[in-house]
Enzyme design. Structure first.
Site, PDB file in Angstrom:
ATOM      1  N   HIS A 126       0.854  -1.193   0.000  1.00  0.00           N
ATOM      2  CA  HIS A 126       0.000   0.000   0.000  1.00  0.00           C
ATOM      3  C   HIS A 126       0.892   1.246   0.000  1.00  0.00           C
ATOM      4  O   HIS A 126       1.126   1.868   1.039  1.00  0.00           O
ATOM      5  CB  HIS A 126      -0.916   0.005   1.222  1.00  0.00           C
ATOM      6  CG  HIS A 126      -1.958  -1.072   1.189  1.00  0.00           C
ATOM      7  ND1 HIS A 126      -1.692  -2.372   1.566  1.00  0.00           N
ATOM      8  CD2 HIS A 126      -3.268  -1.036   0.822  1.00  0.00           C
ATOM      9  CE1 HIS A 126      -2.791  -3.097   1.433  1.00  0.00           C
ATOM     10  NE2 HIS A 126      -3.760  -2.318   0.985  1.00  0.00           N
ATOM     11  N   ARG A 164     -13.890   1.153  -8.012  1.00  0.00           N
ATOM     12  CA  ARG A 164     -12.809   0.517  -8.777  1.00  0.00           C
ATOM     13  C   ARG A 164     -13.312  -0.052 -10.098  1.00  0.00           C
ATOM     14  O   ARG A 164     -12.587  -0.036 -11.090  1.00  0.00           O
ATOM     15  CB  ARG A 164     -12.117  -0.532  -7.911  1.00  0.00           C
ATOM     16  CG  ARG A 164     -11.335   0.145  -6.776  1.00  0.00           C
ATOM     17  CD  ARG A 164     -10.342  -0.739  -6.088  1.00  0.00           C
ATOM     18  NE  ARG A 164      -9.436   0.090  -5.308  1.00  0.00           N
ATOM     19  CZ  ARG A 164      -9.557   0.327  -4.007  1.00  0.00           C
ATOM     20  NH1 ARG A 164     -10.563  -0.209  -3.341  1.00  0.00           N
ATOM     21  NH2 ARG A 164      -8.697   1.106  -3.374  1.00  0.00           N
ATOM     22  N   GLU A 200       1.275  -6.954   1.342  1.00  0.00           N
ATOM     23  CA  GLU A 200       2.241  -6.879   2.440  1.00  0.00           C
ATOM     24  C   GLU A 200       1.636  -7.158   3.808  1.00  0.00           C
ATOM     25  O   GLU A 200       2.338  -7.089   4.814  1.00  0.00           O
ATOM     26  CB  GLU A 200       2.961  -5.523   2.455  1.00  0.00           C
ATOM     27  CG  GLU A 200       2.265  -4.408   3.225  1.00  0.00           C
ATOM     28  CD  GLU A 200       1.301  -3.600   2.390  1.00  0.00           C
ATOM     29  OE1 GLU A 200       0.515  -4.195   1.632  1.00  0.00           O
ATOM     30  OE2 GLU A 200       1.329  -2.355   2.522  1.00  0.00           O
ATOM     31  N   SER A 206      -3.938 -17.761   7.946  1.00  0.00           N
ATOM     32  CA  SER A 206      -3.596 -18.137   6.573  1.00  0.00           C
ATOM     33  C   SER A 206      -2.382 -17.379   6.043  1.00  0.00           C
ATOM     34  O   SER A 206      -1.840 -17.728   4.996  1.00  0.00           O
ATOM     35  CB  SER A 206      -4.792 -17.906   5.646  1.00  0.00           C
ATOM     36  OG  SER A 206      -5.129 -16.532   5.598  1.00  0.00           O
TER      37      SER A 206
END
Length: 304
Positions: A126, A164, A200, A206
């Site tokens: 980000h 988006r 990141e 998980s």
């Protein structure tokens, strides 16, 4: 108490705030928008700025949190505010012109993978304006696929998806979709298409544990697993702000031939760390990034 019996008041207010931002900021003159968001960033930087931001940047610059330069905190919040100002205004900007103006360093890495019919996983932190990078890709290649966290309330999630999608992205829900996102992403790669994943931070069971700036964190396994399963090229990508413009770079393909998800994710983490250290102010991470910053309860859930 809920509003209309469906959405908690806090969620409703958040959703309405974003709706107002997209409507009002888009209509502002650019100079006014810069002034408003700049003032907000300066306000947020008072009294040392957000504590979690300071703790995160302390790892990047290798200093105790109290010694992180105030100038870096101010620059970081200004960069974060700029991202949101551009996000609110981006749907109304001339995407064709942006596609011509922007320059992505070493983009030939991506074109070579697609020319070879392999598909490509573009993994980003980000940093800078990753949505602007997506607009460039749509204008110079075509639609690509990404994944969005299912925000609450649902109306807020839908608002971000519609935002988006208006930029030309195909957006899959992380949870609650008709099919698991991994399955759809693998299909897109097999069809020789690019996918873009923010990569990141995954502080869940998980996530893959890696060393990041000398300390343990967890990052998503998805980029490595998708590259291994499909044979797609895995490229680290970095975005940053360059004066009034935007910097973007595609780094050489990571070696995934070992099939070792942890080793591949560590290589991705190392590339991210080098890039973030070069442009620390443009890394927009105001949440806990490292396991050590989590509550005892969350660490227990991770089994650490």
């Amino acid at each position: 108490m809920t509003l209309s019996g469906r959405i908690p008041l806090g969620g409703q207010v958040t959703d309405l705030g974003y709706a107002a931002g997209w409507r009002l900021v888009r209509a502002m003159p650019e100079a006014m928008a810069q002034g408003v968001f700049g003032a907000g960033a300066r306000y947020a930087a008072r009294n040392g700025g957000p504590e979690q931001l300071r703790r995160n940047l302390a790892r990047v610059v290798g200093k105790p949190p109290a010694d992180v330069p105030d100038d870096l905190i101010r620059a970081s919040l200004a960069s974060y505010a700029r991202y949101w100002r551009e996000a609110f205004r981006l749907p109304a900007m001339d995407h064709g012109r942006l596609g011509e103006q922007l320059d992505v360093i070493d983009i030939d890495h991506l074109w070579s993978a697609l020319d070879a019919g392999r598909g490509a996983v573009l993994a980003l932190p980000h940093s800078g304006n990753w949505d602007m990078a997506g607009v460039w890709l749509v204008q110079n290649y075509g639609p690509f696929t990404t994944v969005a966290e299912r925000l609450k309330p649902e109306s807020l999630y839908r608002r971000f998806v519609e935002y988006r999608e208006s930029l030309g992205f195909e957006v899959l829900p992380l949870t609650g979709g008709e099919r698991p996102p991994f399955e759809v992403l693998a299909e897109r790669l097999t069809d020789n298409r690019p996918i873009c994943l923010m990569a990141e931070r995954d502080l869940t069971r998980s996530g893959v544990q890696v060393d990041f700036f000398g300390e343990a964190t967890r990052m998503p396994a998805g980029p490595a697993k998708l590259a291994i399963e499909t044979g797609a090229a895995l490229f680290p990508v970095h975005c940053w702000f360059e004066g009034d413009g935007w910097g973007m770079r595609v780094y050489p393909e990571l070696d995934t031939s070992s099939g070792d998800v942890t080793a591949i994710t560590q290589a991705l983490a190392d590339r991210f760390a080098a890039n973030i250290a070069t442009y620390p102010a443009d890394w927009h991470m105001l949440q806990p990034q490292w396991i050590a910053d989590l509550s005892d309860e969350r660490r227990a859930r991770l089994g650490t």
